[in-house]
Design a protein around this motif. Structure first.
Motif, PDB file in Angstrom:
ATOM      1  N   UNK A   1      42.055  34.366  72.589  1.00 51.15           N
ATOM      2  CA  UNK A   1      42.720  34.751  73.216  1.00 51.15           C
ATOM      3  C   UNK A   1      44.055  33.413  73.528  1.00 51.15           C
ATOM      4  N   UNK A   2      45.014  34.156  73.527  1.00 52.99           N
ATOM      5  CA  UNK A   2      46.051  33.016  73.303  1.00 52.99           C
ATOM      6  C   UNK A   2      45.934  32.010  72.213  1.00 52.99           C
ATOM      7  N   UNK A   3      46.123  31.245  72.271  1.00 52.89           N
ATOM      8  CA  UNK A   3      45.911  29.823  71.445  1.00 52.89           C
ATOM      9  C   UNK A   3      44.761  29.102  71.460  1.00 52.89           C
ATOM     10  N   UNK A   4      43.818  30.400  71.894  1.00 54.15           N
ATOM     11  CA  UNK A   4      42.461  29.797  71.352  1.00 54.15           C
ATOM     12  C   UNK A   4      41.341  30.893  71.163  1.00 54.15           C
ATOM     13  N   UNK A 119      42.724  40.505  81.703  1.00 49.66           N
ATOM     14  CA  UNK A 119      43.631  41.044  81.659  1.00 49.66           C
ATOM     15  C   UNK A 119      44.289  39.738  80.933  1.00 49.66           C
ATOM     16  N   UNK A 120      45.807  40.737  79.783  1.00 54.48           N
ATOM     17  CA  UNK A 120      46.846  39.840  79.376  1.00 54.48           C
ATOM     18  C   UNK A 120      47.599  39.006  80.647  1.00 54.48           C
ATOM     19  N   UNK A 121      47.495  38.949  81.765  1.00 52.73           N
ATOM     20  CA  UNK A 121      49.004  38.881  82.138  1.00 52.73           C
ATOM     21  C   UNK A 121      47.819  37.523  82.619  1.00 52.73           C
ATOM     22  N   UNK A 125      47.311  31.623  82.035  1.00 54.12           N
ATOM     23  CA  UNK A 125      46.866  30.289  82.757  1.00 54.12           C
ATOM     24  C   UNK A 125      44.893  29.793  82.728  1.00 54.12           C
ATOM     25  N   UNK A 126      44.228  31.114  82.018  1.00 55.18           N
ATOM     26  CA  UNK A 126      43.184  30.189  81.686  1.00 55.18           C
ATOM     27  C   UNK A 126      43.167  29.413  80.193  1.00 55.18           C
ATOM     28  N   UNK A 127      43.513  29.670  79.322  1.00 48.76           N
ATOM     29  CA  UNK A 127      44.120  28.754  78.277  1.00 48.76           C
ATOM     30  C   UNK A 127      44.599  27.428  78.579  1.00 48.76           C
ATOM     31  N   UNK A 130      41.833  25.436  80.505  1.00 52.05           N
ATOM     32  CA  UNK A 130      40.877  24.838  78.996  1.00 52.05           C
ATOM     33  C   UNK A 130      41.689  23.706  78.640  1.00 52.05           C
ATOM     34  N   UNK A 131      42.461  23.675  78.364  1.00 48.32           N
ATOM     35  CA  UNK A 131      42.992  22.171  77.660  1.00 48.32           C
ATOM     36  C   UNK A 131      43.049  21.324  78.599  1.00 48.32           C
ATOM     37  N   UNK A 132      43.495  21.197  79.969  1.00 45.99           N
ATOM     38  CA  UNK A 132      43.332  20.681  81.004  1.00 45.99           C
ATOM     39  C   UNK A 132      42.229  19.873  80.898  1.00 45.99           C
ATOM     40  N   UNK A 133      41.060  20.937  81.109  1.00 39.86           N
ATOM     41  CA  UNK A 133      39.675  20.699  81.339  1.00 39.86           C
ATOM     42  C   UNK A 133      38.771  19.642  80.167  1.00 39.86           C
TER      43      UNK A 133
END
Length: 285
Positions: A1-4, A119-121, A125-127, A130-133
């Protein structure tokens, strides 16, 4: 999922060793490992640690690891260190205090569930969220602020409420009162939190359907549909079948068949695929 990477990981009793040579030769990631079943004892993140069910291990792969784990069912999140640039140097704590562990466990469960349908879009934002959290939770100064201002972090309480719903999906006593008591807010606050989502009981129904859908997407899941319906709190198979089709536009049997065919075609569970993801994770593109 992206970079995670986020995934359910199930394994038998095993030892795991990561020596200095392996640390030097392999990517520098951080592993967050929520044990739903099982646990381990050994050296992680520079500390001798024993950890069991409902706890999250924070395994800093920049340091040696030497553990023995029992048979376990876990949710794992793998994050490149580069995504968490504001963390202080030195090894991370192997686990958090109970309050922060609860928030982290809820976030991991919600992230794994959501990852199946992103969705890919939405991925970037989710990554980023998550990093900020994670940085807020792991930073000593910001984590104190988080604890003191938790009332203002409604997203944290929504995650805790979703975790409470997951914990009691099969219970006939699952109600707004039970959820509010478990996460420590009033019923009025709970209703307000879930008003944008159509109400708390609608969210319970959707969470039950998403839990079944997630189970049917899992190549390791072998329960019959009737058993899944019962395990996730539906009154009967007919009620479940109608609700599933109304929500997703296909029957549960059709959805399971599609997922099995897709898994075979893409070989999503192959070890070679995981190894490729691991090496590419966080690489400059």
């Amino acid at each position: 999922m992206g970079d995670i990477i986020v995934a359910r990981v199930v394994f038998g009793a095993q030892s795991f060793r990561r020596d200095r040579d392996l640390v030097a030769r392999t990517p520098d990631h951080i592993l967050f490992h929520l044990y739903n079943v099982g646990g381990f004892n050994g050296l992680i993140s520079g500390h001798q640690t024993t950890l069991w069910s409902s706890q999250v291990a924070i395994i800093d792969l920049g340091f040696e690891v030497d553990t023995f784990a029992t048979s376990s069912d876990t949710v794992s999140l793998i994050v490149p260190r580069a995504l968490l640039p504001n963390l202080a140097g030195g090894p991370l704590p192997p686990r958090l205090d109970p309050a922060r562990n609860r928030l982290l466990a809820a976030h991991l469960m919600a992230l794994r569930e959501r990852s199946l349908f992103l969705q890919e879009s939405e991925v970037a934002g989710v990554v980023e969220h998550t990093a900020d959290f994670l940085q807020a939770l792991l930073d000593p100064v910001r984590s104190k602020d988080l604890a003191q201002q938790e009332q203002e972090f409604e997203t944290c309480y929504v995650a805790l409420a979703e975790q409470a719903i997951r914990n009691h999906l099969a219970s006939p006593d699952l109600s707004p009162e039970l959820i509010a008591n478990e996460i420590g807010v009033s019923r009025a606050t709970l209703y307000r939190m879930f008003a944008p989502h159509g109400g708390i009981m609608r969210s319970v129904q959707e969470r039950r359907l998403l839990a079944v859908r997630a189970a049917l997407s899992d190549p390791l899941e072998t329960r019959r549909l009737s058993r899944l319906a019962t395990d996730f709190g539906f009154r009967g198979k007919v009620h479940f079948s109608r609700a599933f089709r109304a929500q997703f536009g296909v029957t549960a049997s059709e959805f399971r068949a599609e997922q099995v065919a897709s898994a075979r075609k893409s070989e999503r569970t192959g070890l070679d695929v995981l190894t490729l993801w691991w090496d590419r994770l966080g690489a400059v593109r």
